[in-house]
Write a protein that holds these residues in place. Structure first.
Motif, PDB file in Angstrom:
ATOM      1  N   VAL A 165       0.836  -1.203   0.000  1.00 53.17           N
ATOM      2  CA  VAL A 165       0.000   0.000   0.000  1.00 53.17           C
ATOM      3  C   VAL A 165       0.873   1.257   0.000  1.00 53.17           C
ATOM      4  O   VAL A 165       0.612   2.218  -0.736  1.00 53.17           O
ATOM      5  N   THR A 166       1.964   1.243   0.794  1.00 51.58           N
ATOM      6  CA  THR A 166       2.887   2.389   0.842  1.00 51.58           C
ATOM      7  C   THR A 166       3.472   2.677  -0.532  1.00 51.58           C
ATOM      8  O   THR A 166       3.508   3.836  -0.975  1.00 51.58           O
ATOM      9  N   VAL A 167       3.941   1.636  -1.228  1.00 54.30           N
ATOM     10  CA  VAL A 167       4.560   1.831  -2.548  1.00 54.30           C
ATOM     11  C   VAL A 167       3.526   2.346  -3.544  1.00 54.30           C
ATOM     12  O   VAL A 167       3.812   3.256  -4.325  1.00 54.30           O
ATOM     13  N   VAL A 168       2.306   1.803  -3.491  1.00 53.98           N
ATOM     14  CA  VAL A 168       1.249   2.243  -4.422  1.00 53.98           C
ATOM     15  C   VAL A 168       0.903   3.716  -4.169  1.00 53.98           C
ATOM     16  O   VAL A 168       0.798   4.511  -5.119  1.00 53.98           O
ATOM     17  N   ILE A 169       0.769   4.103  -2.889  1.00 54.56           N
ATOM     18  CA  ILE A 169       0.480   5.512  -2.554  1.00 54.56           C
ATOM     19  C   ILE A 169       1.626   6.403  -3.024  1.00 54.56           C
ATOM     20  O   ILE A 169       1.416   7.471  -3.600  1.00 54.56           O
ATOM     21  N   PHE A 170       2.867   5.943  -2.806  1.00 55.73           N
ATOM     22  CA  PHE A 170       4.047   6.710  -3.214  1.00 55.73           C
ATOM     23  C   PHE A 170       4.022   6.965  -4.726  1.00 55.73           C
ATOM     24  O   PHE A 170       4.247   8.084  -5.189  1.00 55.73           O
ATOM     25  N   ILE A 171       3.732   5.913  -5.507  1.00 52.60           N
ATOM     26  CA  ILE A 171       3.702   6.052  -6.973  1.00 52.60           C
ATOM     27  C   ILE A 171       2.593   7.022  -7.379  1.00 52.60           C
ATOM     28  O   ILE A 171       2.802   7.896  -8.226  1.00 52.60           O
ATOM     29  N   ALA A 172       1.422   6.912  -6.727  1.00 52.64           N
ATOM     30  CA  ALA A 172       0.287   7.806  -7.041  1.00 52.64           C
ATOM     31  C   ALA A 172       0.637   9.265  -6.717  1.00 52.64           C
ATOM     32  O   ALA A 172       0.417  10.164  -7.545  1.00 52.64           O
ATOM     33  N   VAL A 173       1.213   9.508  -5.523  1.00 52.78           N
ATOM     34  CA  VAL A 173       1.604  10.869  -5.122  1.00 52.78           C
ATOM     35  C   VAL A 173       2.652  11.416  -6.090  1.00 52.78           C
ATOM     36  O   VAL A 173       2.580  12.571  -6.527  1.00 52.78           O
ATOM     37  N   GLY A 174       3.624  10.564  -6.446  1.00 55.60           N
ATOM     38  CA  GLY A 174       4.680  10.964  -7.382  1.00 55.60           C
ATOM     39  C   GLY A 174       4.127  11.391  -8.724  1.00 55.60           C
ATOM     40  O   GLY A 174       4.517  12.438  -9.270  1.00 55.60           O
ATOM     41  N   VAL A 175       3.192  10.618  -9.268  1.00 55.67           N
ATOM     42  CA  VAL A 175       2.581  10.941 -10.574  1.00 55.67           C
ATOM     43  C   VAL A 175       1.834  12.271 -10.476  1.00 55.67           C
ATOM     44  O   VAL A 175       1.928  13.130 -11.372  1.00 55.67           O
ATOM     45  N   LEU A 176       1.094  12.476  -9.371  1.00 57.90           N
ATOM     46  CA  LEU A 176       0.354  13.736  -9.174  1.00 57.90           C
ATOM     47  C   LEU A 176       1.299  14.929  -9.087  1.00 57.90           C
ATOM     48  O   LEU A 176       1.005  16.022  -9.583  1.00 57.90           O
ATOM     49  N   MET A 177       2.478  14.731  -8.471  1.00 61.62           N
ATOM     50  CA  MET A 177       3.464  15.818  -8.351  1.00 61.62           C
ATOM     51  C   MET A 177       4.098  16.128  -9.708  1.00 61.62           C
ATOM     52  O   MET A 177       4.277  17.286 -10.077  1.00 61.62           O
ATOM     53  N   ILE A 178       4.423  15.067 -10.462  1.00 62.84           N
ATOM     54  CA  ILE A 178       5.085  15.258 -11.764  1.00 62.84           C
ATOM     55  C   ILE A 178       4.148  15.954 -12.747  1.00 62.84           C
ATOM     56  O   ILE A 178       4.559  16.817 -13.523  1.00 62.84           O
ATOM     57  N   THR A 179       2.855  15.593 -12.690  1.00 65.67           N
ATOM     58  CA  THR A 179       1.883  16.203 -13.608  1.00 65.67           C
ATOM     59  C   THR A 179       1.423  17.589 -13.146  1.00 65.67           C
ATOM     60  O   THR A 179       0.671  18.264 -13.847  1.00 65.67           O
ATOM     61  N   GLY A 180       1.860  18.002 -11.949  1.00 60.54           N
ATOM     62  CA  GLY A 180       1.541  19.349 -11.471  1.00 60.54           C
ATOM     63  C   GLY A 180       0.241  19.455 -10.704  1.00 60.54           C
ATOM     64  O   GLY A 180      -0.153  20.543 -10.283  1.00 60.54           O
ATOM     65  N   ILE A 181      -0.455  18.341 -10.525  1.00 62.64           N
ATOM     66  CA  ILE A 181      -1.724  18.371  -9.771  1.00 62.64           C
ATOM     67  C   ILE A 181      -1.430  18.636  -8.296  1.00 62.64           C
ATOM     68  O   ILE A 181      -2.142  19.382  -7.625  1.00 62.64           O
ATOM     69  N   LEU A 182      -0.360  18.029  -7.776  1.00 67.47           N
ATOM     70  CA  LEU A 182       0.077  18.274  -6.390  1.00 67.47           C
ATOM     71  C   LEU A 182       1.280  19.194  -6.430  1.00 67.47           C
ATOM     72  O   LEU A 182       2.178  19.015  -7.256  1.00 67.47           O
ATOM     73  N   ARG A 183       1.324  20.156  -5.539  1.00 67.64           N
ATOM     74  CA  ARG A 183       2.472  21.066  -5.481  1.00 67.64           C
ATOM     75  C   ARG A 183       3.663  20.396  -4.819  1.00 67.64           C
ATOM     76  O   ARG A 183       3.527  19.373  -4.176  1.00 67.64           O
ATOM     77  N   GLY A 184       4.828  21.006  -4.929  1.00 64.93           N
ATOM     78  CA  GLY A 184       6.002  20.517  -4.216  1.00 64.93           C
ATOM     79  C   GLY A 184       7.015  19.867  -5.127  1.00 64.93           C
ATOM     80  O   GLY A 184       8.037  19.387  -4.681  1.00 64.93           O
ATOM     81  N   ALA A 185       6.733  19.848  -6.442  1.00 62.84           N
ATOM     82  CA  ALA A 185       7.705  19.248  -7.366  1.00 62.84           C
ATOM     83  C   ALA A 185       7.933  20.202  -8.542  1.00 62.84           C
ATOM     84  O   ALA A 185       7.831  19.835  -9.697  1.00 62.84           O
ATOM     85  N   GLU A 186       8.243  21.471  -8.202  1.00 63.65           N
ATOM     86  CA  GLU A 186       8.438  22.492  -9.239  1.00 63.65           C
ATOM     87  C   GLU A 186       9.565  22.107 -10.199  1.00 63.65           C
ATOM     88  O   GLU A 186       9.562  22.457 -11.359  1.00 63.65           O
ATOM     89  N   HIS A 187      10.544  21.379  -9.669  1.00 68.92           N
ATOM     90  CA  HIS A 187      11.712  21.049 -10.502  1.00 68.92           C
ATOM     91  C   HIS A 187      11.631  19.630 -11.057  1.00 68.92           C
ATOM     92  O   HIS A 187      12.625  19.063 -11.456  1.00 68.92           O
ATOM     93  N   ALA A 188      10.434  19.039 -11.037  1.00 75.21           N
ATOM     94  CA  ALA A 188      10.292  17.662 -11.526  1.00 75.21           C
ATOM     95  C   ALA A 188      10.278  17.629 -13.048  1.00 75.21           C
ATOM     96  O   ALA A 188       9.936  18.614 -13.696  1.00 75.21           O
TER      97      ALA A 188
END
Length: 488
Positions: A165-188
């Motif tokens: 579950v941790t890895v799946v959540i991590f991948i989901a959060v990562g994708v949201l950050m890379i696509t710009g939906i979640l903030r905090g990855a301006e340099h992604a």
């Protein structure tokens, strides 16, 4: 003796592990601190491309190995798995050495995990002496294993579920950050693959260097073979678990590494740490923190504790079953073959627990050198076990066909023969021999570091050759191999 083994085993170990247990044991075996903590070090040393290629190559090798083990374990489900296969299809002494080395490997790994648990608990309770946590967790692992195999399977199922579950959540959060939906990855983005020497920093030498770390991350996937002796309907459940290994490797490792490399540049100084003592530098924690999840460090700490306990729990199960099977085949004292009413080899479990305690004490009294040597020998033994699986499968299939048997009759057939076992053997050998090759390139060779790295190889060869000399055994000919009639 062959008949004796059969009769002893049938009323012995309980076939209580269901398909869901098997699948989770295979997942849980391969997700640990290697992915949660050390993955950052592989990216910082080999660059994003080098790390991804290392994980992909070794992931492919592990998949080939699992199909090989799946074919053997579905055909002959025994709790000693590759020690038995090595003895039957390669040479008796080879199987003997594989069994004892694997038992030692996991018994020491339990001790390593117990020390890691102290470091993790130190995050919340800095003033509590570490040995208390080790004693507590060792007691917990012992209880989970001593009750019944179902108790172990159930505990491992839930431990593994938390990690998945941790890895799946991590991948989901990562994708949201890379696509710009979640903030905090301006340099992604892909530009992180062009920083400095990226994507391949340090070249081929760096890739060989991180291959050992990557290999350690995958060790434990072979637990399917050990669990085969206690699984319900092994002919159906083992192949299913093996097939899922590939997708798991792809999803958990390749995706996780790709996301880390897109969000964090490989030059990020926080990635340099390859140490379980500082949870805050886990790349998972860094990514969650960047997403604004401030309690990420505490949550990841709990997950890493779960990973450590799960690895120790699996280690205790694997080493106990290996010792039990060695005793059953007359290769260890007979008392280790005795079972409790619940079908648990308690004497073998007690012996394993004692070894774990001794190793833990050696590190407790600051004897770091002894501890490091044990760690190196146990790490090398994992690769030796993989080599053993590849050789055993290659010779099993050649012998099976040579005696006129039809490959279509096997309950599960590896579709990659002979390429799979040959590829796995060559890559395993390269990593094993090349893990400290830099030591030989210096003007003065550091023999101490060479010995500490490679001690596992002469240890294995010594046990094997000593057995051959005493018992006067020889390589099993294809025409003399025994293939028990398979029963559905």
């Amino acid at each position: 003796m062959h008949n004796d083994t059969k009769t002893t085993q049938q009323p012995g170990l309980r076939r209580a592990l269901k398909a869901r247990h098997l699948t989770m044991i295979a997942i849980g075996g391969s997700i640990g601190t290697g992915l949660f903590v050390a993955s950052g070090a592989t990216i910082s040393q080999a660059g994003p491309g080098g790390a991804l290629l290392s994980y992909a190559l070794i992931g492919l090798m592990v998949y080939f190995l699992m199909t090989s083990l799946g074919e053997l374990a579905a055909f002959m489900p025994v709790s000693g798995s590759f020690a038995t296969y090595g003895a039957k299809y390669v040479e008796e002494g080879f199987g003997f050495a594989l069994g004892w080395n694997y038992w030692y490997n996991w018994a020491v790994t339990i001790a390593v995990d117990l020390v890691a648990s102290q470091l993790v608990m130190n995050y919340w309770f800095p003033d509590t002496p570490g040995w208390i946590w080790s004693a507590l967790f060792l007691g917990l692992m012992f209880l989970l294993n001593v009750i019944s195999v179902k108790g172990f399977g159930e505990a491992e199922y839930w431990f593994s579920l938390i990690k998945v579950v941790t890895v799946v959540i991590f991948i989901a959060v990562g994708v949201l950050m890379i696509t710009g939906i979640l903030r905090g990855a301006e340099h992604a983005g892909w530009h992180n693959w062009t920083v400095g020497e990226a994507p391949f920093a340090g070249g081929f030498a760096a890739m060989i260097g991180v291959a050992m770390i990557v290999g350690f991350s995958f060790q434990g996937t072979e637990l399917i073979g050990i669990a085969a002796g206690e699984s319900e309907d092994p002919a159906k459940n083992i192949p299913r678990a093996v097939r899922q290994v590939f997708w798991r490797i792809l999803l958990f490792y390749i995706f996780a590494i790709l996301i880390i490399s897109l969000i964090l540049p490989y030059t990020d100084p926080q990635l340099l740490h390859n140490d379980v003592t500082d949870i805050s530098v886990s790349p998972f924690t860094l990514v969650f923190k960047n997403a604004g999840l401030l309690s990420a460090a505490a949550v990841m700490n709990a997950v890493i504790l779960t990973a450590v306990l799960s690895a120790g729990n699996s280690g205790m199960y694997a080493s106990t079953r290996m010792l039990y099977n060695l005793a059953l085949e007359g290769k260890a004292p007979r008392l280790f073959a005795r079972l409790s009413k619940g079908g648990v080899p308690r004497n073998a479990l007690i012996a394993t627990t004692v070894v774990a305690t001794l190793c833990f004490l050696s590190s407790k009294f600051g004897n770091q050198e002894v501890y490091l040597w044990l760690l190196n020998t146990s790490g090398m033994t994992g690769f030796i076990a993989w080599l053993g699986i590849a050789i055993s499968h290659y010779r099993f299939r050649r012998g099976y066909v040579a005696q006129g048997n039809n490959v279509a009759d096997l309950p599960y057939r590896s579709g990659f023969f002979p390429l799979g076992p040959i590829f796995a053997f060559v890559l395993c050998l390269m990593i094993t021999l090349g893990q400290n090759y830099q030591a030989f390139l210096n003007d003065t060779i550091d023999w101490y570091s060479v010995a500490a790295t490679y001690i596992g190889i002469p240890l294995f060869l010594l046990i094997w050759l000593a057995y051959r000399l005493v018992r006067r055994t020889r390589i099993v000919k294809y025409s003399e191999m025994e293939f028990p009639a398979f029963k559905e």
